[in-house]
Each structure stands twice: as C-alpha cells, then as structure tokens.
Scaffold this active site. Sequence first.
Site, PDB file in Angstrom:
ATOM      1  CD  GLU A  21      -2.938  -0.867   2.394  1.00 36.73           C
ATOM      2  OE1 GLU A  21      -4.136  -0.565   2.211  1.00 36.73           O
ATOM      3  OE2 GLU A  21      -2.450  -1.088   3.516  1.00 36.73           O
ATOM      4  CE1 TYR A  53     -18.849  25.210  -2.958  1.00 34.83           C
ATOM      5  CE2 TYR A  53     -20.271  26.058  -1.235  1.00 34.83           C
ATOM      6  CZ  TYR A  53     -19.923  25.963  -2.574  1.00 34.83           C
ATOM      7  OH  TYR A  53     -20.659  26.624  -3.508  1.00 34.83           O
ATOM      8  CD  GLU A  73      -8.785   3.774  12.085  1.00 39.16           C
ATOM      9  OE1 GLU A  73      -9.443   2.732  12.255  1.00 39.16           O
ATOM     10  OE2 GLU A  73      -7.864   3.850  11.244  1.00 39.16           O
ATOM     11  CE  LYS A  98      -6.951   1.796   2.113  1.00 42.63           C
ATOM     12  NZ  LYS A  98      -5.940   1.302   3.072  1.00 42.63           N
TER      13      LYS A  98
END
Length: 117
Positions: A21, A53, A73, A98
């Site tokens: 990854e 935004y 997290e 994800k």
Amino acid sequence: MDKVLISQLKVETVIGIYEWEKQIHQTLLIDLEMAWDNRQAASSDDYQYALCYETVSNRLTALITEKPIGLIETIAEMCATCVMTEFDVPWVKVKVMKPGAVPSAQAVGVEIQRGHL
C-alpha cells in the site's frame, strides 16, 4: 443549527499499513458536516461571511496528500483538527471511506465528531 456540507471529496493518496500500500495511490472519499452560522452570509449575500467549501476541500486535499499516512483514523482526526483550528468551525463530523480495501465490501471507513454545537 446550520451546516456546511462536503460530500465524497475524492482524494488520491498513499494510505495503508501494508508495504504494497505504501507503493501505490489509493482513493479516499471524505464527507464533512461543519457547524456554521449561515445567517449573515445569507442575509447579506456576501461571500466573506460564508464558509468556503472549495477552500476547505483544497486545504484538506493538500493536508492528506503531503505525506504517506497509515490509518484512515489518523486522516479523520487530521481533518477535524484542521477544520476546527484553521477555519474556526466549532463542531465537525468527518467520515473517511476507503473503497476496495476489503474485497467483500464496497468500502470501509470511520466517522468521528469533534467539538461542540
């Protein structure tokens, strides 16, 4: 309570704990709910009183992509802290998804709420 919303902000970044990854870019989808009093912006039709935004989205994309991160997290906490400190938002809900992380699920993710309404 008023909120400014960003839905499915797509960020391509290096995310994950496995060695493979750390060698690729993966997609994250970020949802934000941000407490913001919209009354002054609405009554004056003046951008200076709005929570932009686009500016928030660009800042979070830069933050998430500046270095590899292991956990979603961590990304959720980084986003919440950034929005609250840099944009003076008193409360935020952040959802980080994800897609494709688990073959049998469309996506996995975390959701946090920080601050006070």
